[in-house]
Scaffold this motif. Structure first.
Motif, PDB file in Angstrom:
ATOM      1  N   SER A  62       0.921  -0.997  -0.478  1.00  0.00           N
ATOM      2  CA  SER A  62       0.134  -0.105   0.058  1.00  0.00           C
ATOM      3  C   SER A  62       1.277   1.372  -0.196  1.00  0.00           C
ATOM      4  O   SER A  62       0.920   2.383  -0.430  1.00  0.00           O
ATOM      5  CB  SER A  62      -0.831  -0.058   1.169  1.00  0.00           C
ATOM      6  OG  SER A  62      -1.650  -1.344   1.257  1.00  0.00           O
ATOM      7  N   PRO A 104      -5.864  -6.315   0.388  1.00  0.00           N
ATOM      8  CA  PRO A 104      -5.868  -4.835   1.321  1.00  0.00           C
ATOM      9  C   PRO A 104      -4.978  -4.802   2.119  1.00  0.00           C
ATOM     10  O   PRO A 104      -4.603  -3.856   2.563  1.00  0.00           O
ATOM     11  CB  PRO A 104      -7.807  -4.583   0.897  1.00  0.00           C
ATOM     12  CG  PRO A 104      -8.280  -5.107   0.005  1.00  0.00           C
ATOM     13  CD  PRO A 104      -7.646  -6.698   0.220  1.00  0.00           C
ATOM     14  N   SER A 145     -11.775  -9.123  -3.996  1.00  0.00           N
ATOM     15  CA  SER A 145     -12.306  -7.789  -3.676  1.00  0.00           C
ATOM     16  C   SER A 145     -11.740  -6.609  -2.472  1.00  0.00           C
ATOM     17  O   SER A 145     -10.908  -6.598  -2.175  1.00  0.00           O
ATOM     18  CB  SER A 145     -14.201  -8.752  -3.036  1.00  0.00           C
ATOM     19  OG  SER A 145     -13.395  -9.143  -2.043  1.00  0.00           O
ATOM     20  N   PRO A 146     -12.555  -5.343  -3.053  1.00  0.00           N
ATOM     21  CA  PRO A 146     -12.094  -4.560  -2.418  1.00  0.00           C
ATOM     22  C   PRO A 146     -11.897  -4.683  -0.620  1.00  0.00           C
ATOM     23  O   PRO A 146     -11.414  -3.883   0.546  1.00  0.00           O
ATOM     24  CB  PRO A 146     -13.045  -3.268  -2.450  1.00  0.00           C
ATOM     25  CG  PRO A 146     -13.903  -3.607  -3.757  1.00  0.00           C
ATOM     26  CD  PRO A 146     -13.882  -5.342  -3.980  1.00  0.00           C
ATOM     27  N   ASP A 147     -13.139  -5.611  -0.035  1.00  0.00           N
ATOM     28  CA  ASP A 147     -13.228  -5.503   1.240  1.00  0.00           C
ATOM     29  C   ASP A 147     -12.561  -6.562   2.043  1.00  0.00           C
ATOM     30  O   ASP A 147     -11.792  -7.034   2.579  1.00  0.00           O
ATOM     31  CB  ASP A 147     -14.548  -5.745   1.801  1.00  0.00           C
ATOM     32  CG  ASP A 147     -15.044  -6.715   1.284  1.00  0.00           C
ATOM     33  OD1 ASP A 147     -14.494  -8.039   0.470  1.00  0.00           O
ATOM     34  OD2 ASP A 147     -16.560  -6.766   1.321  1.00  0.00           O
ATOM     35  N   GLU A 185     -11.129  -9.052 -12.166  1.00  0.00           N
ATOM     36  CA  GLU A 185     -10.658  -8.151 -11.682  1.00  0.00           C
ATOM     37  C   GLU A 185     -12.205  -7.271 -10.847  1.00  0.00           C
ATOM     38  O   GLU A 185     -13.161  -7.410 -11.636  1.00  0.00           O
ATOM     39  CB  GLU A 185     -10.404  -6.573 -12.225  1.00  0.00           C
ATOM     40  CG  GLU A 185      -9.114  -6.252 -13.054  1.00  0.00           C
ATOM     41  CD  GLU A 185      -7.575  -5.794 -11.739  1.00  0.00           C
ATOM     42  OE1 GLU A 185      -8.476  -5.459 -10.576  1.00  0.00           O
ATOM     43  OE2 GLU A 185      -6.786  -6.058 -12.670  1.00  0.00           O
ATOM     44  N   THR A 187     -14.436  -4.680  -9.338  1.00  0.00           N
ATOM     45  CA  THR A 187     -14.891  -2.989  -9.687  1.00  0.00           C
ATOM     46  C   THR A 187     -14.347  -2.794  -8.415  1.00  0.00           C
ATOM     47  O   THR A 187     -15.237  -3.153  -7.045  1.00  0.00           O
ATOM     48  CB  THR A 187     -16.491  -2.295 -10.516  1.00  0.00           C
ATOM     49  OG1 THR A 187     -16.890  -3.383  -9.509  1.00  0.00           O
ATOM     50  CG2 THR A 187     -16.432  -3.642 -11.423  1.00  0.00           C
ATOM     51  N   ALA A 188     -14.230  -0.843  -7.940  1.00  0.00           N
ATOM     52  CA  ALA A 188     -13.952  -0.242  -7.360  1.00  0.00           C
ATOM     53  C   ALA A 188     -15.148  -0.696  -5.864  1.00  0.00           C
ATOM     54  O   ALA A 188     -14.453  -0.464  -4.861  1.00  0.00           O
ATOM     55  CB  ALA A 188     -13.572   0.932  -7.552  1.00  0.00           C
ATOM     56  N   ASP A 189     -16.329  -0.883  -6.328  1.00  0.00           N
ATOM     57  CA  ASP A 189     -17.286  -0.716  -5.245  1.00  0.00           C
ATOM     58  C   ASP A 189     -17.631  -2.402  -4.389  1.00  0.00           C
ATOM     59  O   ASP A 189     -18.640  -2.074  -3.775  1.00  0.00           O
ATOM     60  CB  ASP A 189     -18.239  -0.010  -5.869  1.00  0.00           C
ATOM     61  CG  ASP A 189     -19.185  -0.866  -7.449  1.00  0.00           C
ATOM     62  OD1 ASP A 189     -18.913  -1.450  -7.581  1.00  0.00           O
ATOM     63  OD2 ASP A 189     -19.856  -0.275  -8.060  1.00  0.00           O
ATOM     64  N   GLY A 190     -17.291  -3.088  -5.335  1.00  0.00           N
ATOM     65  CA  GLY A 190     -17.250  -4.529  -5.664  1.00  0.00           C
ATOM     66  C   GLY A 190     -18.426  -5.247  -5.403  1.00  0.00           C
ATOM     67  O   GLY A 190     -18.198  -6.133  -5.222  1.00  0.00           O
TER      68      GLY A 190
END
Lengths: 322, 395
Positions: A62, A104, A145-147, A185, A187-190
């Motif tokens: 990060s 993340p 995933s983003p989370d 991939e 997406t940014a909002d998952g």
């Protein structure tokens, strides 16, 4: 600081382009066993860093202090000090690591072992293998995933996306896609997962909540045989509206409206375009062109190629560092 | 680096157990495939190098079985492969009847007449048969069969691929040496047709007549034998059994490259392929078979993978359903040659790129740029729709 000194030393008299912010694109050269570092302001290669054998996947942690590099034929993931280019240590990766994603929280690295039909999970702090998960033949694409709750591995010969629950480290769903999935991939909002299928010639869009297919993108470029339009790497613009998809031996990048899934434009780039990375300010997109051995710089707003930069042999992965 | 143990392979059953709850609706489907071989006595050849592997073809089917089993383990599809090898002169038709009673999918590794006998059995009417061994034209032409698909490249595809390269290089003046066996003459005829198709000239031909031991005498005999040939760019050789061709290169009167049965050749598969992920298939094959993958191995691999791909997409093992899907536009098989493979709906031949190779490297992948076709430029290789007299496919 060191990076700036290098930059100044390399280009003492060059006139600096005004607009572009400072940043770097790191490109792995599969057949040269090194990384070409491109300065996003001057668009020149400013450093070449030696790696293990056949470097492919590359990512940063990060804070961008460390680079992780899949050295496929060394059967290792190398951990590099991103400032000095010094290889700090290797992580056990399983055989033939090709692509990976870093969770993340920067703790777990999820690695696709192409020759072994497994996904390996490594704790980057303890340097231990936490789990190995059996997936299909020739796993390649990796997405988190983003989370951080879901990791997806795609397998090229089994033609599936395998959905892994990161808490239990087990597969909870398998979904078929078209032939030879290459890249995945969230997406940014998952909410969506995108998977490219190189031989099938499509990108499949999944609804993450249900793992159901909600759309499929096909391509067509005048004058190019349809089966040579082969989607591989792709990136989403940070505004969540536009996707850029590399189309392999058709030598084009498609620009896609993420809402309608319509292809808006095709941008001509170098030969056999593989993967890509945005500059840190997202104004430029850098594509690795495996066969021509160069990187195409695309002006994102104008959707035009602005420069080709010669790098090493078979450039493969790309990652940005501010 | 910390010591770790890497699990290498896991049986399909274990995988299925591990993943029991995962995936879409699971229909248990079992697919049995028989590799049916008529053993043939290979003609004697001069060199002891490169013996024919005992598991030629079969090893390719085995790798495809493992590939398909892994996919099947996620979907509740099981695959079995039975190998039946009938000795030379043995009753292949009887073995075929037995195999068809157990399963409708056969991979046939046999001479043309035997393949036709099996395809014409009443028991085979609704079966799905794959020719993995014969490149002969007539199976794709007047003697095609609706239940018979061909994954082995047609001889004309090999010759056409080679001629595209010669034409692109402008090496269009050739001469041809033809071996003494009937199959050599057949291959020579195929080379002649391909040369005419792509505007390559064959200026002269010579019949190979030697019965000396060329391992000792090639350096004396071959220069004289080739001395009276007209000047040429490339020397073509038709030697199907790989008997004398290897002794021609570097012994010729003029310093010229050889092509056809030695030197530069068009092949369905070759060990020198590494692009398009091919190295992964080569690695899997070599780990399993302890040798390099040959064209017949690849033909068997693509045949069984074709079945696997169709079963995966159709969620069925019904041979008619599978055949319809395989011959449809929706079918696309990843064959590690850079483009999706499909079947010609006029004669059942697998449409595929053809590597043109030498012993050490891939030279070109045919079709080359510039060879265009109204439907698919891979159809510039081999019998095209308009040329084929095949009517069994309704074309």
């Amino acid at each position: 600081m060191r990076r700036i000194f290098v930059f100044l030393a390399a280009l003492p008299f060059a006139a600096c382009p005004v607009a572009a912010a400072a940043g770097e694109i790191w490109v792995t050269n599969e057949k040269d066993d090194n990384i070409s570092v491109i300065d996003t302001a001057t668009l020149e290669v400013v450093r070449t860093i030696a790696t293990g054998e056949r470097p492919r996947g590359i990512t940063f942690n990060s804070d961008h202090s460390r680079a992780y590099i899949c050295a496929s034929d060394s059967d290792a993931v190398e951990v590099m000090d991103a400032r000095t280019g010094e290889i700090l240590h290797e992580l056990p990766s399983g055989e033939d690591p090709e692509q990976f994603v870093l969770a993340p929280d920067d703790k777990h690295l999820w690695i696709a072992n192409e020759d072994d039909a497994v996904t390996t999970v490594v704790d980057v702090d303890t340097r231990n293998v936490v789990a190995q998960i059996n997936v299909g033949i020739e796993p390649e694409g990796m997405a988190v995933s983003p989370d951080g709750k879901i990791v997806v591995t795609t397998s090229e010969t089994t033609n599936m996306a395998h959905w892994i629950d990161t808490a239990t480290m087990t597969i909870f769903a398998n979904t078929l896609v078209d032939s030879r999935p290459r890249h995945a991939e969230f997406t940014a909002d998952g909410s969506e997962l995108w998977v490219s299928s190189e031989i099938g010639g499509t990108v499949t869009v999944f609804d993450v909540a249900t793992q159901a297919e909600k759309g499929k993108i096909a391509f067509g470029i005048a004058g190019i045989n349809g089966d040579l339009i082969q989607p591989v790497g792709f990136e989403f613009a940070p505004d969540g509206k536009t996707a850029f998809v590399a189309l392999g031996p058709s030598n084009h990048v498609a620009v896609i409206d993420m809402k309608t899934l319509a292809v808006e434009e095709y941008i001509l780039v170098g030969r056999r375009v593989w993967h890509m990375a945005f500059s840190p300010d997202h104004k430029q997109l850098f594509t690795t062109n495996g066969v021509s051995g160069d990187v195409t710089v695309i002006d994102v707003a104008a959707r035009e190629p602005v420069k080709s930069i010669k790098v090493g042999r078979f450039p493969w992965g790309a990652a940005a560092r501010p | 680096m910390p010591e770790i143990r890497i699990r290498r392979t896991v049986s399909a059953c274990l995988l299925a157990a591990l993943l029991g709850a995962a995936g879409p609706a699971r229909a248990e489907i079992s697919v049995a495939v028989t590799y049916l071989r008529q053993e043939q006595k290979a003609p004697p050849v001069l060199s002891n190098l490169d013996p024919i592997p005992a598991d030629l073809g079969i090893a390719g089917a085995r790798v495809a079985l493992a590939d398909s089993e892994t996919t099947g383990s996620f979907l509740g599809h099981r695959y079995r492969l039975q190998v039946v090898s009938v000795e030379p002169g043995g009753d292949l038709a009887a073995a075929a009847k037995t195999a068809l009673a157990a399963s409708p999918v056969l991979l046939l590794d046999a001479p043309v007449e035997a393949i036709l006998t099996v395809a014409d059995l009443p028991e085979a009417r609704d079966a799905l048969l794959f020719n993995v061994a014969s490149g002969e034209r007539r199976l794709r032409d007047g003697e095609c069969r609706a239940n018979l698909l061909h994954t082995i490249a047609e001889d004309a595809m090999r010759a056409d691929a080679l001629m595209q390269v010669l034409r692109a290089r402008r090496w269009t003046r050739t001469v041809l040496i033809v071996g003494p066996r009937p199959e050599d003459e057949d291959f020579a005829a195929t080379l002649r047709a391909a040369a005419a198709k792509f505007g390559v000239e064959i200026l002269a031909e010579k019949a190979w007549t030697f019965d000396t031991d060329l391992r000792r005498a090639a350096s004396k005999e071959v220069p004289l034998f080739t001395q009276d040939l007209p000047n040429h760019d490339v020397l073509l050789i038709a030697d199907k059994a790989d008997d004398f061709a290897r002794y021609v290169a570097d012994n010729t009167w003029l310093p010229r490259p050889v092509a056809g049965s030695d030197g530069l050749s068009g092949e369905g598969w070759a060990p020198v392929l590494e692009q398009w992920g091919a190295v992964q298939l080569q690695n899997r094959f070599e780990a399993a078979a302890k040798r390099e993958m040959r064209p017949r191995d690849y033909a068997a691999w693509t045949a069984l993978r074709t079945v696997g791909e169709a079963v995966t997409r159709m969620n069925s093992a019904d041979p008619i359903k599978l055949r319809n899907y395989i011959l449809s536009d929706a079918f696309a098989l990843d064959g590690f040659k850079g483009r999706p493979l499909s079947y010609r709906d006029w004669n059942g031949q697998l449409r595929q790129p053809m590597p043109v190779v030498n012993a050490r490297a891939l030279v070109e992948l045919a079709p080359l740029d510039g060879y265009l076709h109204q439907e698919n430029n891979m159809d510039t290789l081999g019998l095209d729709r308009a040329e084929s007299a095949c009517e069994a496919f309704g074309g």
